[in-house]
Design a protein around this motif. Structure first.
Motif, PDB file in Angstrom:
ATOM      1  N   GLY A   1       2.293   3.002  70.071  1.00  0.00           N
ATOM      2  CA  GLY A   1       2.072   1.704  69.927  1.00  0.00           C
ATOM      3  C   GLY A   1       1.439   1.343  68.576  1.00  0.00           C
ATOM      4  N   GLY A   2       0.496   0.412  68.447  1.00  0.00           N
ATOM      5  CA  GLY A   2       0.074   0.064  66.958  1.00  0.00           C
ATOM      6  C   GLY A   2       0.684  -1.307  66.528  1.00  0.00           C
ATOM      7  N   LEU A   3       0.749  -1.603  65.303  1.00  0.00           N
ATOM      8  CA  LEU A   3       1.157  -2.600  64.663  1.00  0.00           C
ATOM      9  C   LEU A   3       2.549  -3.155  65.475  1.00  0.00           C
ATOM     10  CD1 LEU A   3       0.501  -4.863  62.606  1.00  0.00           C
ATOM     11  CD2 LEU A   3       1.686  -3.611  61.136  1.00  0.00           C
ATOM     12  N   GLY A   4       2.698  -4.048  66.255  1.00  0.00           N
ATOM     13  CA  GLY A   4       3.812  -4.886  66.707  1.00  0.00           C
ATOM     14  C   GLY A   4       4.478  -3.850  67.757  1.00  0.00           C
ATOM     15  N   GLY A   5       4.062  -2.699  68.126  1.00  0.00           N
ATOM     16  CA  GLY A   5       4.375  -1.914  68.975  1.00  0.00           C
ATOM     17  C   GLY A   5       5.925  -1.616  68.922  1.00  0.00           C
ATOM     18  N   ALA A   6       6.671  -1.065  69.980  1.00  0.00           N
ATOM     19  CA  ALA A   6       7.993  -0.560  69.890  1.00  0.00           C
ATOM     20  C   ALA A   6       8.945  -1.313  69.377  1.00  0.00           C
ATOM     21  CB  ALA A   6       8.480  -0.003  71.055  1.00  0.00           C
ATOM     22  N   GLN A   7       8.756  -2.658  69.699  1.00  0.00           N
ATOM     23  CA  GLN A   7       9.677  -3.723  69.150  1.00  0.00           C
ATOM     24  C   GLN A   7       9.733  -3.867  67.529  1.00  0.00           C
ATOM     25  OE1 GLN A   7       9.010  -7.498  70.933  1.00  0.00           O
ATOM     26  NE2 GLN A   7      11.044  -8.242  70.143  1.00  0.00           N
ATOM     27  N   SER A   8       8.577  -3.712  67.155  1.00  0.00           N
ATOM     28  CA  SER A   8       8.733  -3.764  65.597  1.00  0.00           C
ATOM     29  C   SER A   8       9.119  -2.470  64.839  1.00  0.00           C
ATOM     30  CB  SER A   8       7.350  -3.853  65.134  1.00  0.00           C
ATOM     31  OG  SER A   8       6.646  -5.348  65.532  1.00  0.00           O
ATOM     32  N   VAL A   9       8.781  -1.334  65.704  1.00  0.00           N
ATOM     33  CA  VAL A   9       9.533  -0.032  65.274  1.00  0.00           C
ATOM     34  C   VAL A   9      10.778   0.019  65.166  1.00  0.00           C
ATOM     35  CG1 VAL A   9       9.538   2.449  65.598  1.00  0.00           C
ATOM     36  CG2 VAL A   9       7.444   1.128  65.462  1.00  0.00           C
ATOM     37  N   ASP A  10      11.594  -0.530  66.548  1.00  0.00           N
ATOM     38  CA  ASP A  10      12.996  -0.668  66.579  1.00  0.00           C
ATOM     39  C   ASP A  10      13.685  -1.648  65.671  1.00  0.00           C
ATOM     40  OD1 ASP A  10      13.037   1.028  68.406  1.00  0.00           O
ATOM     41  OD2 ASP A  10      12.760  -0.308  70.029  1.00  0.00           O
ATOM     42  N   TYR A  11      12.907  -2.534  65.350  1.00  0.00           N
ATOM     43  CA  TYR A  11      13.725  -3.857  64.107  1.00  0.00           C
ATOM     44  C   TYR A  11      13.454  -3.135  62.898  1.00  0.00           C
ATOM     45  CZ  TYR A  11      14.389  -8.382  61.960  1.00  0.00           C
ATOM     46  OH  TYR A  11      14.598  -9.467  61.405  1.00  0.00           O
ATOM     47  N   LEU A  12      12.503  -2.445  62.354  1.00  0.00           N
ATOM     48  CA  LEU A  12      12.403  -1.655  61.164  1.00  0.00           C
ATOM     49  C   LEU A  12      13.465  -0.668  61.142  1.00  0.00           C
ATOM     50  CD1 LEU A  12      11.192  -1.011  58.495  1.00  0.00           C
ATOM     51  CD2 LEU A  12       9.470   0.441  59.461  1.00  0.00           C
ATOM     52  N   ARG A  13      13.720  -0.029  62.143  1.00  0.00           N
ATOM     53  CA  ARG A  13      14.900   1.049  62.060  1.00  0.00           C
ATOM     54  C   ARG A  13      16.357   0.362  62.014  1.00  0.00           C
ATOM     55  NH1 ARG A  13      14.162   5.790  64.980  1.00  0.00           N
ATOM     56  NH2 ARG A  13      12.882   4.692  66.696  1.00  0.00           N
ATOM     57  N   GLY A  14      16.213  -0.638  62.427  1.00  0.00           N
ATOM     58  CA  GLY A  14      17.478  -1.442  62.280  1.00  0.00           C
ATOM     59  C   GLY A  14      17.817  -1.737  60.937  1.00  0.00           C
ATOM     60  N   VAL A  15      16.734  -2.109  60.190  1.00  0.00           N
ATOM     61  CA  VAL A  15      16.762  -2.580  58.797  1.00  0.00           C
ATOM     62  C   VAL A  15      17.126  -1.369  57.796  1.00  0.00           C
ATOM     63  CG1 VAL A  15      15.554  -3.498  56.816  1.00  0.00           C
ATOM     64  CG2 VAL A  15      15.200  -4.464  58.912  1.00  0.00           C
ATOM     65  N   LEU A  16      16.400  -0.354  58.273  1.00  0.00           N
ATOM     66  CA  LEU A  16      16.497   1.087  57.285  1.00  0.00           C
ATOM     67  C   LEU A  16      17.882   1.742  57.649  1.00  0.00           C
ATOM     68  CD1 LEU A  16      13.077   2.644  58.017  1.00  0.00           C
ATOM     69  CD2 LEU A  16      13.988   1.565  56.196  1.00  0.00           C
ATOM     70  N   VAL A  17      18.577   1.777  58.884  1.00  0.00           N
ATOM     71  CA  VAL A  17      19.703   1.985  59.008  1.00  0.00           C
ATOM     72  C   VAL A  17      20.779   1.397  58.644  1.00  0.00           C
ATOM     73  CG1 VAL A  17      21.414   2.195  60.917  1.00  0.00           C
ATOM     74  CG2 VAL A  17      19.370   3.232  61.228  1.00  0.00           C
ATOM     75  N   THR A  18      20.644  -0.122  58.694  1.00  0.00           N
ATOM     76  CA  THR A  18      21.597  -0.912  58.025  1.00  0.00           C
ATOM     77  C   THR A  18      21.805  -0.922  56.443  1.00  0.00           C
ATOM     78  OG1 THR A  18      21.125  -2.860  59.489  1.00  0.00           O
ATOM     79  CG2 THR A  18      21.878  -3.626  57.430  1.00  0.00           C
ATOM     80  N   TYR A  19      20.432  -0.405  55.764  1.00  0.00           N
ATOM     81  CA  TYR A  19      20.640  -0.199  54.298  1.00  0.00           C
ATOM     82  C   TYR A  19      20.889   1.258  54.177  1.00  0.00           C
ATOM     83  CZ  TYR A  19      19.633  -5.295  53.864  1.00  0.00           C
ATOM     84  OH  TYR A  19      19.702  -6.514  53.844  1.00  0.00           O
ATOM     85  N   GLN A  20      21.087   1.979  55.116  1.00  0.00           N
ATOM     86  CA  GLN A  20      21.568   3.570  54.962  1.00  0.00           C
ATOM     87  C   GLN A  20      20.469   4.204  54.231  1.00  0.00           C
ATOM     88  OE1 GLN A  20      25.155   3.753  52.646  1.00  0.00           O
ATOM     89  NE2 GLN A  20      26.044   2.248  53.644  1.00  0.00           N
ATOM     90  N   VAL A  21      19.043   3.875  54.258  1.00  0.00           N
ATOM     91  CA  VAL A  21      17.931   4.614  54.571  1.00  0.00           C
ATOM     92  C   VAL A  21      17.615   5.868  55.314  1.00  0.00           C
ATOM     93  CG1 VAL A  21      15.374   4.612  54.072  1.00  0.00           C
ATOM     94  CG2 VAL A  21      16.450   2.825  53.115  1.00  0.00           C
ATOM     95  N   LEU A  22      18.184   5.575  56.761  1.00  0.00           N
ATOM     96  CA  LEU A  22      18.128   6.475  57.832  1.00  0.00           C
ATOM     97  C   LEU A  22      19.709   6.434  58.142  1.00  0.00           C
ATOM     98  CD1 LEU A  22      14.907   5.406  59.801  1.00  0.00           C
ATOM     99  CD2 LEU A  22      15.371   7.388  57.967  1.00  0.00           C
ATOM    100  N   PRO A  23      19.900   7.447  58.531  1.00  0.00           N
ATOM    101  CA  PRO A  23      21.385   7.696  59.128  1.00  0.00           C
ATOM    102  C   PRO A  23      21.613   7.075  60.258  1.00  0.00           C
ATOM    103  CG  PRO A  23      20.160   9.929  59.213  1.00  0.00           C
ATOM    104  CD  PRO A  23      19.429   8.850  58.441  1.00  0.00           C
ATOM    105  N   GLU A  24      22.835   6.638  60.948  1.00  0.00           N
ATOM    106  CA  GLU A  24      22.948   6.387  62.398  1.00  0.00           C
ATOM    107  C   GLU A  24      22.616   7.556  63.275  1.00  0.00           C
ATOM    108  OE1 GLU A  24      26.212   3.786  63.203  1.00  0.00           O
ATOM    109  OE2 GLU A  24      26.207   2.845  61.133  1.00  0.00           O
TER     110      GLU A  24
END
Length: 442
Positions: free
Chosen positions: A114-137
């Protein structure tokens, strides 16, 4: 210091001696609204320096591409609003302040906690990081389903011994195979969530009666189904699996009855298709999605997930790949889809992310959702289910199931069912004609 605002001729101090009082004092770009006297792009650079400046030099590498892409994006206001206002951007700043590169495991742990924004914010951030290739798909379907299973098992640990093998050896393999189709993984994630939730609810109901799954009889199953028949029939998947594995006696959960699909008359169908192909007053995405729906009977979740690579040119002709078979398009539809593919995104993350989808959405690197696309078509009086029914019946009249299934991405059994429905409708039409002309023949 005063701040220049839109439609105001008051300018800030640094701009007083500038040749153009409406240009940014740092870069000289025109500005319609400024923050601290700077244009959006310069303000964005300052915010990016703050967010990424916390990283040590040894950890900057993976984020260089992301920082550059955000700084040079076509719509700096979108990135600026995200950094200022979103929970996911604040979460990113907090994580980067730790001084080490992020991993999918770090984000999974935060989503579970949980925490700041919850799982929805984490998944949104994951989408940003994957889109800009910081994290692999990664296989997001498996990760999301496993995470949901862990949440359910945490709430009801007594069910974990049954739910874990059910999900990992039955539910997930089928969901992965289905997710390879153009509709993507979102629909399959919801499909898996529903079956996990209903299996857990059924086991809980049996426990409340002092019964184990092995003790449950058909009477208990029927009583539980009667409590909410609109949603509980999806437990059939779990009950069938449990019986086959010897965890319960054979129990019957019937398939949920579905109403026969109702189409629209042929004249209305072709009038709508003609409108989508020729009416330039309609939004371009509505015209394109409506034409594919009316001509090929595709589900909206699959239309929304069409990648740009689905549209190509073969031997000088435009083709569309809905599943495995390239379909040669008529020129009016080819023109509409080509115009859609070439149109630059108007705003939002779609304008700041690489172009991967014919119908880009408002999440970074994601396509539009089928629900949003349905609202747009409905707002322009395109009846979705009746239009799809009529299109599939017309195609099933002309094409055998072995051709129809790989062309549209249907299961062969589904294609056979549409073939039978088309034959039934055709027979009824012929019978009506015969009956109607019989008195004249006598």
């Amino acid at each position: 210091m005063l701040i220049a605002r839109k439609n105001s001729r008051r300018v800030c101090g640094p701009c007083a001696g500038h040749n153009d009082p409406y240009a940014c004092p740092r870069c000289g770009n025109p500005r319609s609204y400024m923050v601290r006297g700077l244009c959006d792009r310069c303000t964005l650079h300052d915010h990016l320096d703050t967010v990424f400046g916390a990283l040590p030099a040894t950890a900057v590498g993976p984020y260089t591409r992301m920082r550059t892409a955000l700084a040079e994006c076509e719509q700096p206001r979108t990135a600026l609003n995200w950094i200022r206002n979103s929970h996911s951007a604040r979460l990113l700043a907090d994580l980067l302040a730790a001084g080490r590169p992020l991993t999918h495991s770090d984000l999974d742990a935060m989503a579970q906690g949980g925490g700041l924004g919850g799982a929805q914010s984490v998944d949104y951030l994951r989408g940003v990081l994957v889109t800009y290739q910081v994290l692999p798909e990664r296989d997001e379907l498996s990760a999301r389903v496993e995470r949901h299973l862990a949440r359910v098992a945490k709430r009801s640990p007594e069910h974990a011994l049954l739910l874990q093998p059910y999900v990992r050896w039955s539910l997930l393999p089928r969901a992965r195979r289905a997710a390879q189709r153009p509709a993507g993984s979102k629909h399959r994630i919801r499909w898996a969530y529903t079956r996990i939730n209903q299996a857990s609810a059924f086991l809980t109901a049996m426990n409340e009666q002092g019964l184990t799954l092995a003790d449950a009889t058909q009477h208990e199953v029927d009583t539980w189904l009667a409590g909410n028949p609109s949603t509980r029939y999806t437990v059939r998947d779990f009950v069938v699996w449990a019986a086959r594995r010897g965890h319960s006696r054979p129990l019957l959960v019937p398939h949920r009855l579905k109403a026969d699909p109702v189409g629209i008359d042929d004249d209305s169908h072709w009038e709508l298709l003609q409108q989508c192909l020729t009416d330039t007053d309609l939004p371009l995405d509505v015209r394109a999605a409506g034409a594919v729906l009316l001509l090929f009977g595709q589900h909206l979740s699959r239309i929304a997930a069409l990648p740009t690579g689905a549209l190509s040119t073969v031997d000088g002709h435009t083709v569309l790949v809905l599943d495995r078979t390239p379909i040669r398009l008529p020129k009016p539809l080819a023109h509409v889809l080509a115009e859609l593919a070439d149109r630059p995104p108007l705003s939002g993350w779609a304008a700041n992310s690489p172009r991967r989808w014919l119908f880009p959405g408002n999440r970074p690197g994601q396509h539009i959702s089928g629900t949003v696309l349905a609202r747009r078509l409905t707002a322009h009086h395109i009846p979705i289910r009746p239009a799809r029914t009529t299109a599939l019946i017309q195609l099933a009249q002309d094409l055998p199931p072995a051709v129809l299934a790989p062309m549209l991405g249907l299961h062969v059994i589904t294609a056979v069912q549409w073939r039978r429905r088309a034959a039934t409708d055709w027979s009824a039409y012929l019978e009506t004609r015969r009956t109607g002309t019989q008195p004249a023949d006598q």
